[in-house]
Write a protein that holds these residues in place. Structure first.
Motif, short mmCIF file in Angstrom:
data_model
loop_
_atom_site.label_atom_id
_atom_site.label_comp_id
_atom_site.label_asym_id
_atom_site.label_seq_id
_atom_site.Cartn_x
_atom_site.Cartn_y
_atom_site.Cartn_z
N PRO A 44 0.85 -1.19 0.00
CA PRO A 44 0.00 0.00 0.00
C PRO A 44 0.89 1.25 0.00
N GLY A 45 0.65 2.11 -0.95
CA GLY A 45 1.49 3.31 -1.11
C GLY A 45 2.40 3.23 -2.32
N GLY A 46 2.64 2.02 -2.86
CA GLY A 46 3.44 1.92 -4.07
C GLY A 46 4.48 0.84 -4.06
N ILE A 47 5.60 1.13 -4.71
CA ILE A 47 6.70 0.17 -4.84
C ILE A 47 7.79 0.56 -3.86
N GLU A 48 8.16 -0.36 -3.01
CA GLU A 48 9.20 -0.09 -2.03
C GLU A 48 10.48 0.33 -2.74
N GLY A 49 11.08 1.42 -2.24
CA GLY A 49 12.30 1.95 -2.83
C GLY A 49 12.07 3.05 -3.84
N ASP A 50 10.80 3.28 -4.22
CA ASP A 50 10.49 4.36 -5.16
C ASP A 50 10.24 5.64 -4.37
N VAL A 52 -2.58 0.25 -5.02
CA VAL A 52 -2.32 -1.10 -4.53
C VAL A 52 -3.47 -1.52 -3.60
N LEU A 53 -4.12 -2.62 -3.92
CA LEU A 53 -5.19 -3.16 -3.08
C LEU A 53 -4.66 -4.24 -2.15
N CYS A 101 0.87 9.04 -7.88
CA CYS A 101 0.41 7.70 -8.26
C CYS A 101 1.17 6.69 -7.44
N GLN A 102 0.48 5.69 -6.94
CA GLN A 102 1.18 4.65 -6.20
C GLN A 102 2.08 3.83 -7.13
N VAL A 103 1.52 3.40 -8.25
CA VAL A 103 2.27 2.62 -9.24
C VAL A 103 1.88 3.14 -10.62
N THR A 104 2.86 3.32 -11.49
CA THR A 104 2.56 3.75 -12.86
C THR A 104 2.91 2.63 -13.82
N LEU A 105 2.08 2.50 -14.86
CA LEU A 105 2.29 1.48 -15.89
C LEU A 105 2.33 2.15 -17.25
N VAL A 106 3.12 1.58 -18.16
CA VAL A 106 3.18 2.03 -19.54
C VAL A 106 3.22 0.80 -20.44
N ASP A 107 2.66 0.93 -21.62
CA ASP A 107 2.59 -0.14 -22.60
C ASP A 107 3.89 -0.18 -23.40
N ALA A 108 4.55 -1.33 -23.44
CA ALA A 108 5.80 -1.48 -24.20
C ALA A 108 5.60 -1.18 -25.68
N ALA A 109 4.41 -1.50 -26.22
CA ALA A 109 4.14 -1.22 -27.63
C ALA A 109 4.14 0.28 -27.90
N VAL A 110 3.70 1.08 -26.94
CA VAL A 110 3.72 2.53 -27.08
C VAL A 110 5.16 3.03 -27.13
N LEU A 111 6.01 2.45 -26.30
CA LEU A 111 7.43 2.83 -26.31
C LEU A 111 8.07 2.45 -27.64
N ARG A 135 9.95 7.11 -17.28
CA ARG A 135 9.62 7.48 -15.90
C ARG A 135 8.36 6.77 -15.39
N ARG A 136 8.13 5.54 -15.81
CA ARG A 136 7.02 4.73 -15.31
C ARG A 136 7.61 3.53 -14.58
N ASN A 137 6.86 2.99 -13.62
CA ASN A 137 7.37 1.87 -12.81
C ASN A 137 7.32 0.53 -13.52
N VAL A 138 6.23 0.26 -14.23
CA VAL A 138 6.02 -1.07 -14.79
C VAL A 138 5.76 -0.95 -16.29
N VAL A 139 6.57 -1.66 -17.07
CA VAL A 139 6.36 -1.74 -18.52
C VAL A 139 5.67 -3.07 -18.77
N VAL A 140 4.49 -3.02 -19.40
CA VAL A 140 3.73 -4.23 -19.70
C VAL A 140 3.54 -4.35 -21.21
N ARG A 141 3.34 -5.56 -21.64
CA ARG A 141 3.06 -5.82 -23.05
C ARG A 141 1.87 -6.77 -23.14
#
Length: 193
Positions: A32-38, A141-142, A53-63, A80-86
């Motif tokens: 809760p609050g985000g990613i430890e160390g961020d 984060v839930l 934002c607690q956690v930020t996500l970006v689409d790898a296809a956009v990059l 500058r986003r925490n998680v890159v997803v595809r």
């Protein structure tokens, strides 16, 4: 209700302090609050007091598109986003609940790029390249958990507005088709098993 929307974690980053390069990780602890160390987890982010934002996500296809269409190299966390997803449309994650590795999150809002990002990458085109939902989303984060590169992203509860549209579509169409669609999801509209 479980949706078929799936994605995969391609990269993980934290920003330990303002304007410093993002740090790449093979795995992170989400709480809760985000990613430890961020820095946002620690409350030191520029927007922490107003719009963090607690956690930020970006689409790898956009990059990939930003590199191909605009010549922008946003690799190594420069986005500058925490998680890159595809493999998942980030719009589908807004107001949805989803599992990310061992953590559970809910998409809360779009995260378009700010002027600070353009300054950091030295290119004003970043705003156009990452416009609207292409800039990423924020998630709260839930339930805490560990997230690693190559973990799955799976929607466990779809955006309620999308569910409403799906119900309206079913009700407006052929009753037999609506029953068949409902049965395919393991549910019956009459409340009986």
């Amino acid at each position: 209700m479980t949706s078929e929307v799936r994605g995969r974690v391609e990269a993980l980053y934290t920003a330990p302090s303002k304007a410093e390069p993002m740090v790449s990780h093979e795995a992170v602890s989400v709480a809760p609050g985000g990613i430890e160390g961020d820095r946002y987890f620690d409350g030191d982010g520029f927007y922490s007091a107003t719009d963090g934002c607690q956690v930020t996500l970006v689409d790898a296809a956009v990059l990939d598109d930003a590199a191909r269409e605009y010549g922008l190299d946003l690799a190594d966390g420069q986005h500058r986003r925490n998680v890159v997803v595809r493999g998942v449309d980030l719009d589908a994650l807004l107001d949805a609940t989803f599992e990310l590795g061992g953590a559970e999150l809910r998409g809360t809002k779009l995260r378009p790029p700010c002027a600070h990002l353009a300054d950091l990458v030295g290119d004003d085109d970043v705003g156009e390249a990452l416009r609207e939902s292409r800039g990423g989303i924020c998630a709260d984060v839930l339930s805490p958990g560990r997230v690693a590169v190559d973990d799955d992203l799976r929607v466990t509860e779809a955006n309620p507005r999308e569910l409403g549209r799906e119900i309206a579509r079913r009700l407006g169409g052929d009753a037999g088709a609506a029953d068949e669609a409902t049965a395919n999801h393991g549910e019956r509209g009459d409340g009986h098993e």
